[in-house]
Design a protein around this motif. Structure first.
Motif, PDB file in Angstrom:
ATOM      1  N   ALA A 190      12.824  -1.868  -0.343  1.00 22.87           N
ATOM      2  CA  ALA A 190      13.160  -3.204   0.150  1.00 22.87           C
ATOM      3  C   ALA A 190      12.033  -3.674   1.056  1.00 22.87           C
ATOM      4  O   ALA A 190      11.187  -2.887   1.488  1.00 22.87           O
ATOM      5  N   SER A 205       0.836  -1.191   0.000  1.00 24.94           N
ATOM      6  CA  SER A 205       0.000   0.000   0.000  1.00 24.94           C
ATOM      7  C   SER A 205       0.881   1.255   0.000  1.00 24.94           C
ATOM      8  O   SER A 205       2.039   1.203  -0.381  1.00 24.94           O
ATOM      9  N   TYR A 206       0.300   2.396   0.380  1.00 21.20           N
ATOM     10  CA  TYR A 206       1.001   3.686   0.367  1.00 21.20           C
ATOM     11  C   TYR A 206       1.454   4.036  -1.043  1.00 21.20           C
ATOM     12  O   TYR A 206       2.583   4.411  -1.290  1.00 21.20           O
ATOM     13  N   CYS A 258      10.586   3.376   6.288  1.00 18.08           N
ATOM     14  CA  CYS A 258      10.690   4.814   6.604  1.00 18.08           C
ATOM     15  C   CYS A 258       9.606   5.652   5.939  1.00 18.08           C
ATOM     16  O   CYS A 258       9.486   6.849   6.227  1.00 18.08           O
TER      17      CYS A 258
HETATM   18  C1  LIG Z   1       2.335   3.661   9.097  1.00 20.41           C
HETATM   19  S1  LIG Z   1       3.528   3.822   7.809  1.00 20.41           S
HETATM   20  C2  LIG Z   1       4.950   4.348   8.765  1.00 20.41           C
HETATM   21  C3  LIG Z   1       5.942   5.097   7.933  1.00 20.41           C
HETATM   22  C4  LIG Z   1       7.071   5.757   8.745  1.00 20.41           C
HETATM   23  N1  LIG Z   1       7.795   4.762   9.508  1.00 20.41           N
HETATM   24  C5  LIG Z   1       6.514   6.830   9.674  1.00 20.41           C
HETATM   25  O1  LIG Z   1       6.663   6.679  10.890  1.00 20.41           O
HETATM   26  O2  LIG Z   1       5.920   7.794   9.193  1.00 20.41           O
HETATM   27  C6  LIG Z   1       3.935   2.121   7.434  1.00 20.41           C
HETATM   28  C7  LIG Z   1       5.004   1.980   6.351  1.00 20.41           C
HETATM   29  O3  LIG Z   1       5.409   0.615   6.322  1.00 20.41           O
HETATM   30  C8  LIG Z   1       5.700   0.303   4.983  1.00 20.41           C
HETATM   31  N2  LIG Z   1       5.705  -1.162   4.859  1.00 20.41           N
HETATM   32  C9  LIG Z   1       4.666  -2.012   4.976  1.00 20.41           C
HETATM   33  N3  LIG Z   1       5.065  -3.281   4.827  1.00 20.41           N
HETATM   34  C10 LIG Z   1       6.418  -3.236   4.620  1.00 20.41           C
HETATM   35  C11 LIG Z   1       7.417  -4.221   4.384  1.00 20.41           C
HETATM   36  N4  LIG Z   1       7.104  -5.522   4.342  1.00 20.41           N
HETATM   37  N5  LIG Z   1       8.677  -3.815   4.199  1.00 20.41           N
HETATM   38  C12 LIG Z   1       9.015  -2.491   4.229  1.00 20.41           C
HETATM   39  N6  LIG Z   1       8.106  -1.519   4.433  1.00 20.41           N
HETATM   40  C13 LIG Z   1       6.828  -1.884   4.636  1.00 20.41           C
HETATM   41  C14 LIG Z   1       4.609   0.999   4.194  1.00 20.41           C
HETATM   42  O4  LIG Z   1       4.914   1.131   2.817  1.00 20.41           O
HETATM   43  C15 LIG Z   1       4.538   2.333   4.944  1.00 20.41           C
HETATM   44  O5  LIG Z   1       5.397   3.279   4.377  1.00 20.41           O
END
Ligand SMILES: C[S@@+](CC[C@H](N)C(=O)[O-])C[C@H]1O[C@@H](n2cnc3c(N)ncnc32)[C@H](O)[C@@H]1O
Length: 253
Positions: free
Chosen positions: A92, A7-8, A47
């Motif tokens: 990644a 997503s995102y 991130c």
């Molecule tokens: C709630 S957001 C948090 C983003 C950031 N850490 C912040 O605090 O604003 C969750 C993030 O996790 C990423 N994400 C979800 N599953 C992931 C995975 N398997 N590997 C890396 N990123 C992932 C999403 O793309 C999204 O950017």
């Protein structure tokens, strides 16, 4: 394992960034202070659009980052360029990544680890992060305390409100539903419509509840040798009434 179908994407990434940039969550200062206190490079996993990551760069931290969403990273790079910052980020998957540096600290802020839906994925992530750390390195992440009152009172109902997006009022609808009681999984649906009622995006995130005892079992099964959990970014031991678990897992020195 996850693909690039996470997503995102697109407007959702931009909306997430714009909405959260305005809020004053305590996690930003917490992770920034942590990152500036360690001796060595920092890796922010998942991130996103750089809400926290860019604060680390601005504070002079030698920080790298990655995320599953290329669109979130595109927003991060735009924001970095506007601020004259030089990000080192790449796409990644948290469950299966490798790095060519040894980090003193790895982080995974704002429930991102809850996107991992199986014990295999959760353990794979802990193993990958462990291997990215220098001896004695730390992995710090936060995940919410599943609250029965919140789940009973707000889950299943659409919540609607008007929000400004790119300077124009839009209608935001969100709904959180338990989708698998046995596996303790839930889905968060987010829909944004423009003033003409045209959809800007509609996305559904699937996440896992991660109560404290499950994280502790994961830590015990992981290669990490020590761990602790505090509540609500206070650095105090977690207790009833706290809504955020802040975990620190340490690699053997
Ligand atoms: C709630 S957001 C948090 C983003 C950031 N850490 C912040 O605090 O604003 C969750 C993030 O996790 C990423 N994400 C979800 N599953 C992931 C995975 N398997 N590997 C890396 N990123 C992932 C999403 O793309 C999204 O950017």
């Amino acid at each position: 394992m996850h693909g690039e179908d996470g997503s995102y994407r697109g407007a959702r990434a931009r909306f997430y960034d714009e909405q959260l940039r305005e809020t004053d969550r305590p996690d930003v200062a917490y992770y920034r202070d942590l990152a500036t206190s360690v001796d060595g490079p920092v890796l922010e996993t998942a991130c996103g659009t750089g809400r926290i990551y860019l604060q680390l760069l601005a504070a002079g931290v030698d920080a790298d980052g990655f995320d599953l969403s290329a669109d979130a990273l595109a927003v991060l790079r735009e924001n970095a360029a506007e601020r004259g910052l030089d990000p080192a980020v790449w796409t990644a998957d948290l469950t299966d990544f490798a790095v060519d540096r040894e980090y003193a600290l790895a982080t995974c802020p704002f429930n991102a680890i809850q996107h991992l839906e199986t014990v295999d994925d959760q353990l794979a992530a802990l193993e990958s992060v462990h291997d990215a750390l220098a001896p004695g390195g730390r992995f710090v992440f936060d995940t919410f305390v599943p609250g029965f009152d919140v789940i009973c009172e707000t889950y299943g109902e659409w919540q609607e409100r008007t929000v400004a997006y790119r300077g124009v009022d839009h209608e935001l609808r969100t709904r959180t539903r338990v989708v698998d009681e046995v596996e303790q999984r839930f889905a968060v649906e987010t829909e944004l419509s423009d003033p003409d009622g045209e959809p800007v995006f509609a996305e559904t995130d699937r996440l896992s509840m991660l109560p404290k005892q499950q994280v502790e079992v994961l830590a015990r099964k992981s290669p990490f040798t020590e761990w602790s959990v505090t509540g609500d970014f206070t650095d105090e031991p977690i207790e009833d009434g706290h809504s955020i678990q802040v975990w620190e897992l340490r690699r053997e020195a």
